[in-house]
Design an enzyme around this catalytic site. Sequence first.
Site, short mmCIF file in Angstrom:
data_model
loop_
_atom_site.label_atom_id
_atom_site.label_comp_id
_atom_site.label_asym_id
_atom_site.label_seq_id
_atom_site.Cartn_x
_atom_site.Cartn_y
_atom_site.Cartn_z
N ASP A 1 0.83 -1.20 0.00
CA ASP A 1 0.00 0.00 0.00
C ASP A 1 0.86 1.25 0.00
OD1 ASP A 1 -2.83 1.25 0.62
OD2 ASP A 1 -1.42 2.21 2.00
N TYR B 1 2.87 10.30 -0.39
CA TYR B 1 3.94 9.84 0.50
C TYR B 1 5.30 10.27 -0.06
CZ TYR B 1 0.44 6.65 2.54
OH TYR B 1 -0.68 6.10 3.13
N GLN C 1 -10.76 2.33 3.22
CA GLN C 1 -9.51 2.34 4.00
C GLN C 1 -9.61 3.44 5.04
OE1 GLN C 1 -4.87 3.30 3.23
NE2 GLN C 1 -5.69 1.72 1.88
N TRP D 1 -5.64 1.42 8.52
CA TRP D 1 -4.32 2.04 8.63
C TRP D 1 -4.08 2.51 10.06
CZ3 TRP D 1 -4.44 7.16 10.05
CH2 TRP D 1 -5.51 7.97 9.65
N SER D 2 -2.82 2.65 10.42
CA SER D 2 -2.38 3.01 11.77
C SER D 2 -3.03 2.13 12.84
CB SER D 2 -2.65 4.49 12.08
OG SER D 2 -1.86 4.94 13.15
N PRO D 3 -2.86 0.81 12.74
CA PRO D 3 -3.46 -0.10 13.72
C PRO D 3 -2.88 0.05 15.12
CG PRO D 3 -1.89 -1.28 12.35
CD PRO D 3 -2.07 0.08 11.73
N LEU D 4 -1.72 0.71 15.23
CA LEU D 4 -1.09 0.91 16.54
C LEU D 4 -1.26 2.34 17.04
CD1 LEU D 4 2.17 -1.19 16.00
CD2 LEU D 4 -0.05 -1.92 16.90
N ARG E 1 8.00 10.05 21.27
CA ARG E 1 6.68 9.46 21.49
C ARG E 1 5.78 10.42 22.25
NH1 ARG E 1 6.13 4.98 18.20
NH2 ARG E 1 8.24 4.23 17.87
N GLN F 1 11.24 -5.06 12.81
CA GLN F 1 9.86 -4.60 13.01
C GLN F 1 8.90 -5.34 12.08
OE1 GLN F 1 9.52 -0.37 12.58
NE2 GLN F 1 10.30 0.07 14.63
#
Length: 332
Positions: free
Chosen positions: A57, A62, A184, A212-215, A234, A295
């Site tokens: 994707d 981007y 999406q 998108w951005s599951p975390l 963070r 990762q």
Amino acid sequence: MEYRNLGKSGLKVPILSLGTGTFGGTNEFFQRWGETDVKEATRLVDISLERGVNFFDTANVYSLGDSEAILGEAIKGKRDQVLIATKSSFQMGEGPNEKGSSRYHIIKALDDSLKRLNTDYIDVYFMHGFDSSTPIEETLYTLDKMVSSGKVRYIGASNFAAWQLMKSLSVSEKNNLEKYVIYQGYYSLIGRDYEQEIMPLIKDQGLGTMVWSPLGWGRLTGKIKRNSPLPEGRVKSGGLVGAPPVLDEHLYNVLDVLEEIASETKKSIPQVAINWLLQNPTVNNVIIGARNEKQLISNLDSVGWNLNKNQMERLNNVSFQEPIYPHWVGER
């Protein structure tokens, strides 16, 4: 690797796809995401394919095209083995017509994406956001022609409100045009807004969702913990550009349960968070990101197992969001 139909289509896709927002990093905004070059991107693509993830994707915005160009290099000689999703509609230049979903802009955007990706077709082409200044009919007639020309296989909508998606589907049906087959959008244990308006629509219309951005903008990576200093770069409450705010106590409560379940399952916090998403029947695919091989491999291990009923209930309960109006009417 498990495969599911891509929404309301016959296309089979893996339940995980690799997001390439980390490829390039050639402008200030996307530098924060990553700076993966062609060599590292090629390695990530190869690892993904080895594990059955053949879906990648990207988007023209981007790194202003560099992500697509790097992905194009990374899949050289492998185009027949991969599925590519890309997007357009966001700002790509200074001119007034270098954004949006007008016929003018998306025809040019598609041609530019095809060149950067070094391919003659896109498997899934998304409108990255809703363009209120362009008639829906203009956008959908143009997308329909793109499909009939063979340059695009399937079309999808990203970041649309429920009414915008439903109106688009209605216009397609009325005019016998190609329909969006997939949505999406953002969905995570700390961002469950999706469930209130969009998920019921997805169920009703038989579509599916790519997440998108599951975390949750990196807040569910396990690097943030209660009573511990924040790692550099963070944030909790929402200092990241574009990140929705999350109350600190709510985040910590979710992280506490994630940590407990990670210990029980011998999995990592991100793996548990991604696995939770895949138990939702409207979710066809979760887009994972990776700055490096370690990762990527860790995120790929989010599948091949399932949380049990008790673990799902605990996560559902701790991450519960009060419904917005009118969804709470009659609920109390």
